[in-house]
Design an enzyme around this catalytic site. Structure first.
Site, PDB file in Angstrom:
ATOM      1  N   HIS A 255       0.842  -1.190   0.000  1.00 21.10           N
ATOM      2  CA  HIS A 255       0.000   0.000   0.000  1.00 21.10           C
ATOM      3  C   HIS A 255       0.877   1.240   0.000  1.00 21.10           C
ATOM      4  O   HIS A 255       1.963   1.227   0.581  1.00 21.10           O
ATOM      5  CB  HIS A 255      -0.914   0.014   1.230  1.00 21.10           C
ATOM      6  CG  HIS A 255      -2.044   0.955   1.088  1.00 21.10           C
ATOM      7  ND1 HIS A 255      -1.948   2.287   1.422  1.00 21.10           N
ATOM      8  CD2 HIS A 255      -3.284   0.762   0.595  1.00 21.10           C
ATOM      9  CE1 HIS A 255      -3.099   2.871   1.141  1.00 21.10           C
ATOM     10  NE2 HIS A 255      -3.918   1.979   0.635  1.00 21.10           N
ATOM     11  N   ASP A 307      -8.027  -5.381   0.020  1.00 22.08           N
ATOM     12  CA  ASP A 307      -8.524  -6.221  -1.077  1.00 22.08           C
ATOM     13  C   ASP A 307      -8.209  -7.691  -0.866  1.00 22.08           C
ATOM     14  O   ASP A 307      -8.981  -8.565  -1.247  1.00 22.08           O
ATOM     15  CB  ASP A 307      -7.942  -5.743  -2.414  1.00 22.08           C
ATOM     16  CG  ASP A 307      -8.449  -4.368  -2.767  1.00 22.08           C
ATOM     17  OD1 ASP A 307      -9.681  -4.201  -2.809  1.00 22.08           O
ATOM     18  OD2 ASP A 307      -7.638  -3.461  -2.973  1.00 22.08           O
TER      19      ASP A 307
HETATM   20  N1  COA Z   1       4.295  -7.585  -4.293  1.00 24.93           N
HETATM   21  C1  COA Z   1       5.639  -7.579  -4.422  1.00 24.93           C
HETATM   22  N2  COA Z   1       6.383  -6.476  -4.307  1.00 24.93           N
HETATM   23  C2  COA Z   1       5.747  -5.328  -4.051  1.00 24.93           C
HETATM   24  C3  COA Z   1       4.350  -5.270  -3.884  1.00 24.93           C
HETATM   25  C4  COA Z   1       3.638  -6.466  -4.016  1.00 24.93           C
HETATM   26  N3  COA Z   1       2.314  -6.466  -3.900  1.00 24.93           N
HETATM   27  N4  COA Z   1       3.999  -4.006  -3.630  1.00 24.93           N
HETATM   28  C5  COA Z   1       5.110  -3.281  -3.636  1.00 24.93           C
HETATM   29  N5  COA Z   1       6.157  -4.083  -3.895  1.00 24.93           N
HETATM   30  C6  COA Z   1       7.564  -3.689  -4.008  1.00 24.93           C
HETATM   31  C7  COA Z   1       7.815  -3.101  -5.394  1.00 24.93           C
HETATM   32  O1  COA Z   1       8.154  -4.081  -6.321  1.00 24.93           O
HETATM   33  C8  COA Z   1       8.919  -2.145  -5.112  1.00 24.93           C
HETATM   34  O2  COA Z   1      10.111  -2.855  -4.997  1.00 24.93           O
HETATM   35  P1  COA Z   1      11.482  -2.265  -5.573  1.00 24.93           P
HETATM   36  O3  COA Z   1      11.711  -1.006  -4.802  1.00 24.93           O
HETATM   37  O4  COA Z   1      12.455  -3.346  -5.305  1.00 24.93           O
HETATM   38  O5  COA Z   1      11.224  -2.012  -7.031  1.00 24.93           O
HETATM   39  C9  COA Z   1       8.571  -1.601  -3.718  1.00 24.93           C
HETATM   40  O6  COA Z   1       7.816  -2.630  -3.091  1.00 24.93           O
HETATM   41  C10 COA Z   1       7.752  -0.335  -3.755  1.00 24.93           C
HETATM   42  O7  COA Z   1       6.612  -0.579  -4.572  1.00 24.93           O
HETATM   43  P2  COA Z   1       5.821   0.533  -5.353  1.00 24.93           P
HETATM   44  O8  COA Z   1       4.861  -0.125  -6.265  1.00 24.93           O
HETATM   45  O9  COA Z   1       6.768   1.510  -5.945  1.00 24.93           O
HETATM   46  O10 COA Z   1       5.156   1.244  -4.115  1.00 24.93           O
HETATM   47  P3  COA Z   1       3.832   2.060  -4.123  1.00 24.93           P
HETATM   48  O11 COA Z   1       3.704   2.767  -2.850  1.00 24.93           O
HETATM   49  O12 COA Z   1       3.725   2.859  -5.363  1.00 24.93           O
HETATM   50  O13 COA Z   1       2.821   0.828  -4.247  1.00 24.93           O
HETATM   51  C11 COA Z   1       0.903  -0.369  -4.586  1.00 24.93           C
HETATM   52  C12 COA Z   1       1.586   0.740  -3.774  1.00 24.93           C
HETATM   53  C13 COA Z   1      -0.435  -0.634  -3.936  1.00 24.93           C
HETATM   54  C14 COA Z   1       0.685   0.126  -6.016  1.00 24.93           C
HETATM   55  C15 COA Z   1       1.766  -1.650  -4.593  1.00 24.93           C
HETATM   56  O14 COA Z   1       2.008  -2.097  -3.288  1.00 24.93           O
HETATM   57  C16 COA Z   1       1.130  -2.743  -5.423  1.00 24.93           C
HETATM   58  O15 COA Z   1       1.251  -2.726  -6.651  1.00 24.93           O
HETATM   59  N6  COA Z   1       0.410  -3.707  -4.782  1.00 24.93           N
HETATM   60  C17 COA Z   1      -0.270  -4.732  -5.498  1.00 24.93           C
HETATM   61  C18 COA Z   1      -1.613  -4.236  -6.022  1.00 24.93           C
HETATM   62  C19 COA Z   1      -2.653  -4.095  -4.944  1.00 24.93           C
HETATM   63  O16 COA Z   1      -2.865  -4.983  -4.148  1.00 24.93           O
HETATM   64  N7  COA Z   1      -3.341  -2.956  -4.982  1.00 24.93           N
HETATM   65  C20 COA Z   1      -4.370  -2.641  -4.025  1.00 24.93           C
HETATM   66  C21 COA Z   1      -3.922  -1.552  -3.140  1.00 24.93           C
HETATM   67  S1  COA Z   1      -5.064  -1.274  -1.819  1.00 24.93           S
END
Ligand code: COA
Length: 370
Positions: A255, A307
């Site tokens: 998140h 979720d």
């Molecule tokens: N699985 C594996 N790795 C994850 C992850 C996940 N669900 N969520 C984040 N990470 C990792 C990323 O790969 C990244 O790693 P890196 O720095 O080695 O590249 C790091 O954590 C940061 O992720 P990032 O996507 O840049 O952080 P964010 O704050 O933008 O992400 C989300 C928030 C929600 C977009 C992200 O956690 C995600 O894509 N989750 C899965 C989708 C999901 O469940 N969405 C519902 C949200 S309520």
């Protein structure tokens, strides 16, 4: 423009406005209009919380009665909307059906006030959601019952029967948790559209489009499909290990705000436990979720989000997987309206800038010479 403020990608950690609607905190807190989410989920009903989010205060019983009556009386759909939904190809995603149906509703709406449109959209969203799968499939429409609340009606229309007390209690809690989450991607989208002066229909249609993606609202559907594919809790370790190795995201985890834990996921995990105990089924599903949660924490220190735990609850309640995100929308629409109203009051167009990094000075080459 020289001197412009450069902010991190994805506006990560950037505060763009003041808001009195909700606040999620990195300490795992979530507040709607000053009330802790735990306090609301333990004590309030869905419609009561919707009133709070929309009108900034908890309703008196008279106000709640009037609001509930408005929601019921505004829920009826014009036949033209059903006709359009029927004409959509049956392999379309329900979120696309919802978006299309809302556009038709916009052209049929005769409300003069924004509030009238907002209540009408929110009241109709569950009916659209419940019909978003069945109408394109050629089934007869389902309609809400007069005596049921909004969440009870939504669940009843989807499953074809009135929910038990426990089913409704659980579903209603999840709907409350889904209602609002400060500047999440879809609410921000709604605010961008509102900032142009467009009407609530335009803003909510855009909100639906943003919600569909798997990194946002679409995550509940993807998470459930992953759980069904995995089946066995003993496969959790191998699955997480391969995701880490391949640098694949595990949907349902992570998140932007909650890095230690998502309070809503914790609450949903408890609801899931209770549902499994009462139903006497779903133990394996619970154990699988728990195993994935532990593996993700050990390997990545990433917690599950709402979720991830809403999905198995919906599954046990007998809800078809493609309807998980439309259910999210039926709740979040109240948050969207609150953001719409706040943005309108702000009276400022949202229009950021991009640093141009493309080529320049190119000379036009006639078509036949390229
Ligand atoms: N699985 C594996 N790795 C994850 C992850 C996940 N669900 N969520 C984040 N990470 C990792 C990323 O790969 C990244 O790693 P890196 O720095 O080695 O590249 C790091 O954590 C940061 O992720 P990032 O996507 O840049 O952080 P964010 O704050 O933008 O992400 C989300 C928030 C929600 C977009 C992200 O956690 C995600 O894509 N989750 C899965 C989708 C999901 O469940 N969405 C519902 C949200 S309520």
């Amino acid at each position: 423009m020289p001197g412009n403020l450069r902010v991190p990608a994805g506006l990560d950690g950037v505060t763009i406005t003041d808001s009195k609607i909700a606040k999620s905190g990195s300490d795992g807190s979530l507040v709607y209009r000053g009330y802790d989410i735990d306090e609301l989920a333990r004590n309030a009903g869905f419609e009561e919380t919707a009133f709070l989010v929309l009108y900034e205060k908890l309703p008196t019983s008279a106000e709640l009665g009037t609001f509930s009556t408005r929601l019921r009386s505004e829920a009826a759909l014009d036949r033209k909307v059903f006709d359009v939904m029927r004409s959509i190809p049956s392999d379309s995603h329900p979120m696309d059906v919802l978006r299309t149906a809302l556009s038709i509703l916009a052209s049929l709406d005769r409300h003069e006030s924004t509030d009238g449109m907002e209540v009408s959209i929110a009241a109709k969203m569950p009916v659209l959601a419940a019909n978003s799968l069945r109408l394109p499939e050629g089934l007869e429409p389902v309609r809400p019952a007069e005596h049921l609340s909004l969440p009870a009606n939504l669940l009843a229309m989807i499953t074809g029967r009135e929910p038990t007390k426990l089913e409704l209690w659980t579903f209603e809690r999840v709907m409350i948790l889904y209602m609002e989450h400060d500047l999440n991607a879809s609410s921000f989208t709604v605010r961008v559209v509102a900032s142009t002066g467009a009407d609530p229909y335009a803003a909510v249609t855009a909100g639906l489009a943003a919600l569909k993606g798997p990194l946002h609202g679409g995550a509940n559907e993807v998470a459930m499909r992953m759980l069904l594919e995995l089946k066995d809790p003993s496969r959790a370790r191998e699955f997480v290990e391969s995701a880490v190795k391949e640098r694949r995201k595990v949907i349902g985890f992570g998140h932007r705000v909650y890095k230690e834990f998502d309070p809503r996921a914790r609450m949903c995990k408890e609801y899931l436990r209770r549902l499994v105990d009462e139903y006497g089924k779903g133990e394996n599903l619970y154990l699988l979720c728990d195993a994935l949660e532990k593996e993700m924490w050990v390997r990545k220190r990433i917690p599950p989000n709402l979720d991830f735990y809403a999905a198995p609850i919906f599954y046990l309640l007998g809800i078809p997987i493609p309807l998980y995100t439309p259910i999210f929308a039926s709740s979040r629409v109240f948050g969207w309206m609150a953001h719409y109203n706040e943005q309108i009051e702000e009276k400022k167009l949202i229009r950021p800038d991009a640093a141009y990094v493309g080529p320049s000075g190119l000379k036009y080459v006639p078509l036949g010479l390229r």
